[in-house]
Design an enzyme around this catalytic site. Structure first.
Site, PDB file in Angstrom:
ATOM      1  CG  ASP A  30      -2.454   1.145   0.881  1.00  0.00           C
ATOM      2  OD1 ASP A  30      -3.195   0.318   0.973  1.00  0.00           O
ATOM      3  OD2 ASP A  30      -2.163   1.859   0.719  1.00  0.00           O
ATOM      4  CG  PHE A 153     -18.038 -12.593  -6.326  1.00  0.00           C
ATOM      5  CD1 PHE A 153     -19.363 -12.032  -7.027  1.00  0.00           C
ATOM      6  CD2 PHE A 153     -17.119 -13.499  -7.000  1.00  0.00           C
ATOM      7  CE1 PHE A 153     -18.741 -11.798  -9.068  1.00  0.00           C
ATOM      8  CE2 PHE A 153     -17.202 -13.320  -8.049  1.00  0.00           C
ATOM      9  CZ  PHE A 153     -17.986 -12.761  -9.142  1.00  0.00           C
ATOM     10  CG  PHE A 250     -28.920 -10.138  -1.072  1.00  0.00           C
ATOM     11  CD1 PHE A 250     -28.655 -11.410  -0.278  1.00  0.00           C
ATOM     12  CD2 PHE A 250     -28.431  -8.828  -1.279  1.00  0.00           C
ATOM     13  CE1 PHE A 250     -27.468 -10.751   0.101  1.00  0.00           C
ATOM     14  CE2 PHE A 250     -27.531  -8.630  -0.935  1.00  0.00           C
ATOM     15  CZ  PHE A 250     -26.906  -9.724  -0.694  1.00  0.00           C
ATOM     16  CG  LEU A 251     -35.999 -11.523  -1.532  1.00  0.00           C
ATOM     17  CD1 LEU A 251     -36.742 -13.109  -1.822  1.00  0.00           C
ATOM     18  CD2 LEU A 251     -36.120 -10.922  -2.730  1.00  0.00           C
ATOM     19  N   GLY A 254     -35.961  -3.197   4.120  1.00  0.00           N
ATOM     20  CA  GLY A 254     -35.349  -2.679   4.880  1.00  0.00           C
ATOM     21  C   GLY A 254     -35.557  -1.105   4.549  1.00  0.00           C
ATOM     22  CB  CYS A 261     -20.069  -3.125  -3.237  1.00  0.00           C
ATOM     23  SG  CYS A 261     -18.254  -3.741  -2.207  1.00  0.00           S
TER      24      CYS A 261
HETATM   25  C1  UGA Z   1     -21.394  -6.542  -1.965  1.00  0.00           C
HETATM   26  C2  UGA Z   1     -21.630  -7.990  -2.189  1.00  0.00           C
HETATM   27  O1  UGA Z   1     -22.707  -8.890  -1.937  1.00  0.00           O
HETATM   28  C3  UGA Z   1     -20.868  -8.709  -2.006  1.00  0.00           C
HETATM   29  O2  UGA Z   1     -21.013 -10.166  -2.781  1.00  0.00           O
HETATM   30  C4  UGA Z   1     -19.273  -8.492  -3.242  1.00  0.00           C
HETATM   31  O3  UGA Z   1     -18.421  -8.978  -3.079  1.00  0.00           O
HETATM   32  C5  UGA Z   1     -19.386  -7.136  -2.295  1.00  0.00           C
HETATM   33  O4  UGA Z   1     -20.517  -5.977  -2.436  1.00  0.00           O
HETATM   34  C6  UGA Z   1     -17.956  -6.493  -3.165  1.00  0.00           C
HETATM   35  O5  UGA Z   1     -19.031  -5.383  -4.489  1.00  0.00           O
HETATM   36  O6  UGA Z   1     -17.171  -6.121  -2.789  1.00  0.00           O
HETATM   37  P1  UGA Z   1     -21.378  -6.110   0.855  1.00  0.00           P
HETATM   38  O7  UGA Z   1     -21.685  -4.645   0.323  1.00  0.00           O
HETATM   39  O8  UGA Z   1     -20.060  -6.352   1.923  1.00  0.00           O
HETATM   40  O9  UGA Z   1     -21.285  -6.480  -0.606  1.00  0.00           O
HETATM   41  O10 UGA Z   1     -22.462  -6.555   1.806  1.00  0.00           O
HETATM   42  P2  UGA Z   1     -23.947  -7.581   1.511  1.00  0.00           P
HETATM   43  O11 UGA Z   1     -23.626  -7.967   2.963  1.00  0.00           O
HETATM   44  O12 UGA Z   1     -24.235  -7.354   0.131  1.00  0.00           O
HETATM   45  O13 UGA Z   1     -24.835  -5.748   1.371  1.00  0.00           O
HETATM   46  C7  UGA Z   1     -25.508  -4.477   1.309  1.00  0.00           C
HETATM   47  C8  UGA Z   1     -25.741  -3.527   1.280  1.00  0.00           C
HETATM   48  O14 UGA Z   1     -27.406  -4.800   0.931  1.00  0.00           O
HETATM   49  C9  UGA Z   1     -26.464  -3.844   3.169  1.00  0.00           C
HETATM   50  O15 UGA Z   1     -26.574  -2.733   3.184  1.00  0.00           O
HETATM   51  C10 UGA Z   1     -27.590  -4.393   3.310  1.00  0.00           C
HETATM   52  O16 UGA Z   1     -27.986  -3.122   4.660  1.00  0.00           O
HETATM   53  C11 UGA Z   1     -28.053  -4.425   2.211  1.00  0.00           C
HETATM   54  N1  UGA Z   1     -29.391  -5.493   2.276  1.00  0.00           N
HETATM   55  C12 UGA Z   1     -28.543  -6.635   2.333  1.00  0.00           C
HETATM   56  C13 UGA Z   1     -30.616  -5.218   2.150  1.00  0.00           C
HETATM   57  O17 UGA Z   1     -31.273  -3.550   3.166  1.00  0.00           O
HETATM   58  N2  UGA Z   1     -31.375  -6.792   2.559  1.00  0.00           N
HETATM   59  C14 UGA Z   1     -31.114  -7.821   2.041  1.00  0.00           C
HETATM   60  O18 UGA Z   1     -31.481  -8.662   1.603  1.00  0.00           O
HETATM   61  C15 UGA Z   1     -29.236  -7.793   1.759  1.00  0.00           C
END
Ligand code: UGA
Length: 443
Positions: A30, A153, A250-251, A254, A261
Site C-alpha cells: 500500500d 465476491f 437478499f429479500l 428495509g 459496493c
Molecule cells: C456486496 C456483495 O454482497 C458482495 O458479493 C460483493 O463482493 C461486494 O458487495 C463487493 O462488490 O465488494 P457488501 O457490500 O459487503 O457486499 O454487503 P452486502 O451484505 O451485500 O449488503 C449490501 C447492502 O444491502 C447492505 O446495506 C445491506 O443492509 C443491504 N441488504 C442486503 C438489504 O437491505 N437487504 C438484504 O436482503 C440484503
C-alpha cells in the site's frame, strides 16, 4: 507461490491474508505508509471478524509481509493482484487512476514473465486498458505478461469466510495458460471455477452486484405495496423465497442497500451502459427506489410523531450493515442528517461504528447502549440490524422512553411482541399487523 497484492483495502488485505494462510508467500503493498506501519504492528485498518488473528498468524509464520515498495514486491512475485480502489467519478464511472498508477509500477518492475490479476471492480473492457497501460510504461524488451480478471465476491463482515468458501471463482483470461496459475492458486479451496474471457469476467461482477441490488429494491417496492394494502412483506418474502428459482436471500425489506459496493457499482453499470449506447432504465429505477427508502421511513416517523422538530430520536445502528464499522453510504447518515435538519435531537448507539460517526456528526449524543440511547426519547429507530438489538428487553426500552414509538427499519422484531411491550410498532411493509393474520373462510 510467490504473490503480491497491491492495495490493502477490504479486498486486498483479506485476499493477501487468505492466500498466505493457504501456504503462499504474500507481500501486501500500500502506498499509505501509516497503514503499512500499523499492519506491521498487527493493527488492522478495518474491523473484520477473524482478520487480525489470520494476519498475525501468517506474519508470525513468515508467509505474509507488508511494504510500500510496489516495484520491489512486483519483482519478487509470479502473480500480482491489483486490488486498489475504484471510487465513483461525478458521472458515475469508476475512477481508474489508482489502477493506472499501479500499472506504471508493474511495468517498471517486469523482470520476468508474470500474471497480472485484476481484482479491483472495473468496467467491462478494463483488462485491455490495463494491458495497454503496462505495455506503454514498460521498456520495449519487457518479458511477457498476462492480464487476468478475477473479480471478488466477498461481503464485508464475513470477508474471511466468503474468501475461503466462495460460491464460485471467476477467472477471465485470454487463454487457458494464463488462467492456469489462478486455477492452481485456488485449487485448495475446492470450489466451482468458471473460466471465461476477460470482458465476461468483468461483467459478471457488475451483473451480480446489480442483480442483488435489484432484488433488494424489488422487495422494498413490494414492501410499499404491503403497507398500502395491509400485507406483511416478511411473509411475502418467505413465500417467494421457497421458490428455488427466486431464492430466499437478499429479500429482506428495509432501509435499502448501502456500503462501498452496491451504490458505486449500480452507478457504474448505468454509466457504462450509457457509454455503450444502452439506456439501463431498469437499474435507474432500482437506484431510485433505494434512494426513496430512508425518506419513506422518515415520512412515517414524521406522520406518527406529528413532525420531527423538537423530538428526541434514538438511532440504533450506524454502520451500513452489521459486523462492520464501515459508514460508506450508510442509511444512518441520510437519516441523521434529515432528523437534524428538521430540528430533532439525536441519541445514537452502534457497537463498533461510533468513533467513525463522531467525525461526521460531532453534534449528536453517542450512548453506552440501546437503553441509554432510548432515554427520554420520543422514538427509537433501528437503522442497522446488529444482533444485540434483536433480543432487547422491550419493556425496559419502553420505560426509558418518553413516547412509545418503535420504528424498525430492518424488520427485526415480532410486531406483536413490540405491541405487548406497550410500544407502537412501525416496520417496513408490515402494516398487516393492523389486521389479524389468519382469517377463517367464513369471515
Ligand atoms: C456486496 C456483495 O454482497 C458482495 O458479493 C460483493 O463482493 C461486494 O458487495 C463487493 O462488490 O465488494 P457488501 O457490500 O459487503 O457486499 O454487503 P452486502 O451484505 O451485500 O449488503 C449490501 C447492502 O444491502 C447492505 O446495506 C445491506 O443492509 C443491504 N441488504 C442486503 C438489504 O437491505 N437487504 C438484504 O436482503 C440484503
Amino acid at each position: 507461490m510467490q504473490l503480491s497484492v497491491i492495495g490493502t483495502g477490504y479486498v486486498g488485505l483479506v485476499t493477501g491474508a487468505v492466500f498466505a494462510d493457504l501456504g503462499n508467500e504474500v507481500i501486501c503493498v500500500d502506498k499509505d505508509e501509516a497503514k503499512i506501519a500499523a499492519l506491521r504492528e498487527g493493527i488492522m485498518p478495518i474491523y473484520e471478524p477473524g482478520l487480525e488473528e489470520m494476519v498475525r498468524h501468517n506474519v508470525g509464520e513468515g508467509r505474509l509481509s507488508f511494504t510500500t515498495d510496489t516495484e520491489e514486491a512486483v519483482r519478487q512475485s509470479e502473480v500480482v493482484f491489483i486490488a486498489v480502489g475504484t471510487p465513483s467519478l461525478p458521472d458515475g464511472q469508476p475512477d481508474l487512476s489508482q489502477v493506472e498508477d499501479v500499472c506504471r509500477h508493474i511495468a517498471r518492475a517486469l523482470n520476468a514473465p508474470k500474471v497480472i490479476v485484476n481484482k479491483s471492480t472495473v468496467p467491462v473492457g478494463t483488462g485491455d486498458i490495463v494491458r495497454r497501460w503496462i505495455e506503454q510504461y514498460a521498456p520495449p524488451d519487457h518479458p511477457d505478461f498476462e492480464v487476468v480478471s478475477n473479480p471478488e465476491f466477498l461481503r464485508e463482515g464475513s470477508a474471511i469466510y466468503d474468501t475461503l468458501h466462495p460460491d464460485r471463482i471467476v477467472i477471465g483470461a485470454a487463454n487457458h495458460n494464463a488462467a492456469m496459475k489462478l486455477i492452481e492458486l485456488y485449487a485448495p479451496l475446492e470450489r466451482p471455477m468458471i473460466i471465461t474471457d476477460v470482458n465476461s469476467a468483468e461483467l459478471i461482477k457488475y451483473a451480480s452486484n446489480c442483480f442483488l441490488a435489484m432484488k433488494i429494491s424489488y422487495i422494498n417496492a413490494i414492501a410499499r405495496i404491503c403497507d398500502l394494502s395491509g400485507a406483511d412483506v416478511t411473509l411475502v418474502a418467505k413465500g417467494m423465497g421457497y421458490d428455488k428459482r427466486i431464492g430466499d436471500q437478499f429479500l429482506q425489506a428495509g432501509l435499502g442497500w448501502g456500503g462501498s459496493c452496491f451504490p458505486k457499482d449500480v452507478s457504474a453499470m448505468i454509466a457504462t451502459a450509457e457509454s455503450l449506447g444502452y439506456d439501463f432504465e431498469l437499474l435507474k429505477a432500482v437506484q431510485r427506489i433505494n434512494e426513496e427508502q430512508p425518506l419513506y421511513f422518515l415520512s412515517r416517523m414524521r406522520d406518527a410523531l406529528g413532525g420531527l422538530s423538537g423530538k428526541r430520536i434514538a438511532v440504533l445502528g450506524l454502520s451500513f450493515k452489521p459486523n462492520t464499522d464501515d459508514l460508506r453510504e450508510a442509511k444512518s447518515l441520510r437519516i441523521i442528517a434529515e432528523l437534524l435538519a428538521e430540528g430533532a435531537e439525536v441519541r445514537a448507539y452502534d457497537p463498533i461504528a461510533m468513533p467513525k460517526a463522531r467525525a461526521i456528526f460531532p453534534q449528536i449524543t453517542y450512548c453506552e447502549n440501546a437503553y441509554d440511547a432510548a432515554t427520554g426519547c420520543d422514538a427509537v429507530a433501528v437503522v442497522t440490524e446488529w444482533n444485540e438489538f434483536r433480543q432487547l428487553n422491550l419493556e425496559r426500552l419502553r420505560q426509558a422512553m418518553r413516547q412509545p414509538f418503535l420504528f424498525d427499519g430492518r424488520n427485526i422484531y415480532d410486531p406483536n411482541k413490540v405491541k405487548q411491550a406497550g410500544l407502537h410498532y412501525f416496520g417496513i411493509g408490515r402494516s398487516a399487523n393492523a389486521v389479524p393474520f389468519v382469517r377463517s373462510s367464513s369471515q
